[in-house]
Motif scaffolding. Sequence first.
Motif, PDB file in Angstrom:
ATOM      1  N   ASP A 191      21.888   5.856  -2.741  1.00 20.78           N
ATOM      2  CA  ASP A 191      21.361   6.809  -1.751  1.00 20.78           C
ATOM      3  C   ASP A 191      20.430   7.859  -2.341  1.00 20.78           C
ATOM      4  OD1 ASP A 191      22.775   5.604   0.281  1.00 20.78           O
ATOM      5  OD2 ASP A 191      24.582   6.774  -0.159  1.00 20.78           O
ATOM      6  N   ALA A 192      19.620   7.429  -3.292  1.00 15.91           N
ATOM      7  CA  ALA A 192      18.656   8.360  -3.884  1.00 15.91           C
ATOM      8  C   ALA A 192      17.246   7.921  -3.504  1.00 15.91           C
ATOM      9  CB  ALA A 192      18.814   8.375  -5.402  1.00 15.91           C
ATOM     10  N   LEU A 193      16.317   8.863  -3.594  1.00 13.81           N
ATOM     11  CA  LEU A 193      14.893   8.530  -3.398  1.00 13.81           C
ATOM     12  C   LEU A 193      14.248   8.399  -4.768  1.00 13.81           C
ATOM     13  CD1 LEU A 193      13.180  10.962  -0.843  1.00 13.81           C
ATOM     14  CD2 LEU A 193      13.207   8.461  -0.768  1.00 13.81           C
ATOM     15  N   LEU A 194      13.364   7.398  -4.919  1.00 11.72           N
ATOM     16  CA  LEU A 194      12.635   7.249  -6.184  1.00 11.72           C
ATOM     17  C   LEU A 194      11.239   7.835  -5.984  1.00 11.72           C
ATOM     18  CD1 LEU A 194      12.493   6.118  -9.056  1.00 11.72           C
ATOM     19  CD2 LEU A 194      11.910   3.882  -8.092  1.00 11.72           C
ATOM     20  N   TYR A 195      10.910   8.847  -6.788  1.00  9.66           N
ATOM     21  CA  TYR A 195       9.643   9.576  -6.658  1.00  9.66           C
ATOM     22  C   TYR A 195       8.786   9.220  -7.868  1.00  9.66           C
ATOM     23  CZ  TYR A 195       6.764  13.907  -6.268  1.00  9.66           C
ATOM     24  OH  TYR A 195       5.749  14.833  -6.162  1.00  9.66           O
ATOM     25  N   ILE A 196       7.647   8.555  -7.627  1.00 12.30           N
ATOM     26  CA  ILE A 196       6.849   8.009  -8.740  1.00 12.30           C
ATOM     27  C   ILE A 196       5.453   8.612  -8.743  1.00 12.30           C
ATOM     28  CG2 ILE A 196       5.917   5.900  -9.770  1.00 12.30           C
ATOM     29  CD1 ILE A 196       8.022   4.300  -8.330  1.00 12.30           C
ATOM     30  N   ASP A 197       5.027   9.087  -9.904  1.00 11.82           N
ATOM     31  CA  ASP A 197       3.669   9.620 -10.076  1.00 11.82           C
ATOM     32  C   ASP A 197       2.817   8.545 -10.749  1.00 11.82           C
ATOM     33  OD1 ASP A 197       1.363  10.722 -11.137  1.00 11.82           O
ATOM     34  OD2 ASP A 197       2.335  12.506 -11.932  1.00 11.82           O
ATOM     35  N   ASP A 198       1.955   7.901  -9.943  1.00 13.68           N
ATOM     36  CA  ASP A 198       1.103   6.839 -10.505  1.00 13.68           C
ATOM     37  C   ASP A 198      -0.359   7.312 -10.611  1.00 13.68           C
ATOM     38  OD1 ASP A 198       0.866   4.309 -11.660  1.00 13.68           O
ATOM     39  OD2 ASP A 198       0.241   3.389  -9.779  1.00 13.68           O
ATOM     40  N   ALA A 199      -0.525   8.506 -11.160  1.00 12.34           N
ATOM     41  CA  ALA A 199      -1.873   9.091 -11.311  1.00 12.34           C
ATOM     42  C   ALA A 199      -2.827   8.123 -12.014  1.00 12.34           C
ATOM     43  CB  ALA A 199      -1.787  10.391 -12.094  1.00 12.34           C
ATOM     44  N   HIS A 200      -2.323   7.418 -13.022  1.00  6.39           N
ATOM     45  CA  HIS A 200      -3.211   6.571 -13.831  1.00  6.39           C
ATOM     46  C   HIS A 200      -3.255   5.117 -13.351  1.00  6.39           C
ATOM     47  CE1 HIS A 200      -4.069   9.592 -16.948  1.00  6.39           C
ATOM     48  NE2 HIS A 200      -2.913  10.082 -16.525  1.00  6.39           N
ATOM     49  N   GLY A 201      -2.290   4.730 -12.526  1.00  4.70           N
ATOM     50  CA  GLY A 201      -2.288   3.346 -12.045  1.00  4.70           C
ATOM     51  C   GLY A 201      -3.187   3.170 -10.833  1.00  4.70           C
ATOM     52  N   PHE A 202      -3.241   4.195  -9.960  1.00  7.47           N
ATOM     53  CA  PHE A 202      -4.015   4.067  -8.725  1.00  7.47           C
ATOM     54  C   PHE A 202      -5.493   3.848  -9.062  1.00  7.47           C
ATOM     55  CE2 PHE A 202      -6.495   6.191  -5.283  1.00  7.47           C
ATOM     56  CZ  PHE A 202      -6.263   5.233  -4.311  1.00  7.47           C
ATOM     57  N   GLY A 203      -6.067   2.795  -8.505  1.00 11.89           N
ATOM     58  CA  GLY A 203      -7.473   2.468  -8.788  1.00 11.89           C
ATOM     59  C   GLY A 203      -7.613   1.447  -9.905  1.00 11.89           C
ATOM     60  N   VAL A 204      -6.572   1.334 -10.745  1.00  7.56           N
ATOM     61  CA  VAL A 204      -6.661   0.407 -11.888  1.00  7.56           C
ATOM     62  C   VAL A 204      -5.824  -0.842 -11.622  1.00  7.56           C
ATOM     63  CG1 VAL A 204      -6.218   0.096 -14.355  1.00  7.56           C
ATOM     64  CG2 VAL A 204      -7.153   2.270 -13.520  1.00  7.56           C
ATOM     65  N   ILE A 205      -4.530  -0.663 -11.336  1.00  6.24           N
ATOM     66  CA  ILE A 205      -3.683  -1.831 -11.102  1.00  6.24           C
ATOM     67  C   ILE A 205      -3.451  -1.998  -9.592  1.00  6.24           C
ATOM     68  CG2 ILE A 205      -2.554  -1.879 -13.343  1.00  6.24           C
ATOM     69  CD1 ILE A 205      -0.196  -0.361 -12.105  1.00  6.24           C
ATOM     70  N   GLY A 206      -3.208  -3.228  -9.193  1.00  7.73           N
ATOM     71  CA  GLY A 206      -2.995  -3.477  -7.763  1.00  7.73           C
ATOM     72  C   GLY A 206      -2.306  -4.809  -7.546  1.00  7.73           C
ATOM     73  N   GLU A 207      -2.297  -5.206  -6.280  1.00  9.27           N
ATOM     74  CA  GLU A 207      -1.512  -6.382  -5.860  1.00  9.27           C
ATOM     75  C   GLU A 207      -1.917  -7.633  -6.650  1.00  9.27           C
ATOM     76  OE1 GLU A 207      -3.044  -5.692  -1.871  1.00  9.27           O
ATOM     77  OE2 GLU A 207      -3.808  -7.739  -1.802  1.00  9.27           O
ATOM     78  N   ARG A 208      -0.915  -8.453  -6.934  1.00 10.17           N
ATOM     79  CA  ARG A 208      -1.158  -9.684  -7.686  1.00 10.17           C
ATOM     80  C   ARG A 208      -1.345 -10.834  -6.706  1.00 10.17           C
ATOM     81  NH1 ARG A 208       0.383  -9.590 -12.936  1.00 10.17           N
ATOM     82  NH2 ARG A 208      -1.312 -11.093 -12.999  1.00 10.17           N
ATOM     83  N   GLY A 209      -2.103 -11.836  -7.139  1.00  6.27           N
ATOM     84  CA  GLY A 209      -2.296 -12.984  -6.254  1.00  6.27           C
ATOM     85  C   GLY A 209      -3.243 -13.974  -6.874  1.00  6.27           C
ATOM     86  N   PRO A 210      -3.325 -15.170  -6.278  1.00  7.45           N
ATOM     87  CA  PRO A 210      -4.118 -16.250  -6.868  1.00  7.45           C
ATOM     88  C   PRO A 210      -5.596 -15.913  -7.027  1.00  7.45           C
ATOM     89  CG  PRO A 210      -3.051 -16.955  -4.794  1.00  7.45           C
ATOM     90  CD  PRO A 210      -2.622 -15.557  -5.063  1.00  7.45           C
ATOM     91  N   GLY A 211      -6.165 -15.050  -6.150  1.00 10.55           N
ATOM     92  CA  GLY A 211      -7.599 -14.770  -6.233  1.00 10.55           C
ATOM     93  C   GLY A 211      -7.962 -13.685  -7.234  1.00 10.55           C
ATOM     94  N   GLU A 212      -6.988 -13.140  -7.939  1.00  6.49           N
ATOM     95  CA  GLU A 212      -7.289 -11.951  -8.757  1.00  6.49           C
ATOM     96  C   GLU A 212      -8.240 -12.282  -9.914  1.00  6.49           C
ATOM     97  OE1 GLU A 212      -3.315 -10.841  -9.866  1.00  6.49           O
ATOM     98  OE2 GLU A 212      -3.353 -12.046 -11.692  1.00  6.49           O
ATOM     99  N   LEU A 213      -9.083 -11.311 -10.244  1.00  6.22           N
ATOM    100  CA  LEU A 213     -10.077 -11.514 -11.298  1.00  6.22           C
ATOM    101  C   LEU A 213      -9.570 -11.073 -12.660  1.00  6.22           C
ATOM    102  CD1 LEU A 213     -13.347 -10.338  -9.468  1.00  6.22           C
ATOM    103  CD2 LEU A 213     -12.310 -12.602  -9.522  1.00  6.22           C
TER     104      LEU A 213
END
Length: 402
Positions: A191-213
Amino acid sequence: MTEMARLRKTHPMMEAIVDEVDGRRMRVGNHWLTDFASCNYLGFDLEPEIIAAVPEYLARWGTHPSWSRMIASPRLFIEIEQELTELLGAEDSLTLPTITHIHLSVIPALAGQGTIFLDHNAHRSIHDGCIMARAWGATVQRFDDDNPAQLEEMLRACRTYPRLVCVDGLNSMTGNIPPVAELARVTRANDALLYIDDAHGFGVIGERGPGELSLYGSRGNSLIRHIGESYDGIVLVGGFSKAYSSLLAFVACPTDMKNYLKATTAPHTFSGPSPVASLATVQAGLKLNARRGDAIRADLHRKTARILDGMKQVGLASLNRSGSPIIEVPIGTPDSIDAIGDHLFNRGIYTTLAPYPLVPRNKVGFRIQVTAANTDEEISHLLEVLTEIAEMLPHPTSTRRE
Ligand SMILES: Cc1ncc(COP(=O)(O)O)c(C=O)c1O
């Protein structure tokens, strides 16, 4: 005087005053260097079409709205929040000027008089948010985000609510990602909330999938999408001031929580908003991201891999296990930081020095950040200088990994 304070006073690679930039080159006095200390990962700060977008916004909206968001918001904010929410695949999002504003106000609002479980190595601005929460009555306990079992034990022993677990996403020093899926399992089960700071991930990493470059995935839509997690029980914080080279930050959360935060957080009620030029560069950046972002990220990934491979060849270790564009190089002998920093500076390479207590003593060194705007020639020069550094160190650092 701490090591950090001493270096700030004495080292040219701290608090440099930059007189001019030319692409990713910078002039400090009469010394030209290549900037490997920039968080502008996508190179959007230099993109002609983003720069060209600004004057029209200024002509329409003036330079600065000046209302706090409680009083009024230019429609641009609503458009950005809608587009961002869609990009992240979250339920809703709220934007405020900086992540620091968000941590200082949202962490206390979510923690109330409950308990915060704070990762030891989380970014300083998260620690500051937790200090603020403590002043409002929360209890703060520390844990190690690499150790979800320890967190589970602490959560089981906890008797208060609400419970908030605060961690970094893509880490600003190591370039690595914590075990978020496991942390999310533990927080949801307790019953806890997970609070994540992704300052450096946003814009760099993203969803995975077959079309990824590239291995960064697609769309740059941040950590939760990158690892294929749901937002259930997770509050994601990120910002445009790194990969998007603009001044705006966000909390991705359910709409009910957004409404609660609007009613309770001081920056929403009392702070001035991001300036119009920043809203313009966010909108132009989102457009460019949709069109060319994945190709830019593939280029960034290739350039980063070149550096990591070159370092391996000369026996220089990095804390980076993820291939992200944040490459911290521990030098093994903390006393050499002045000499190593001087060598980098004199050879025209600007990086972030990482002295104690910014990093633990055994990780003292320097941090290289790669951006899509760094040229291949600049990277070849960096690799030459890194070869010289490897020769200056008493032993190959690869024998003394973390
Ligand atoms: C992990 C992390 N969080 C927060 C911040 C601060 O972000 P902002 O400038 O939006 O306050 C930084 C900036 O370096 C950071 O690296």
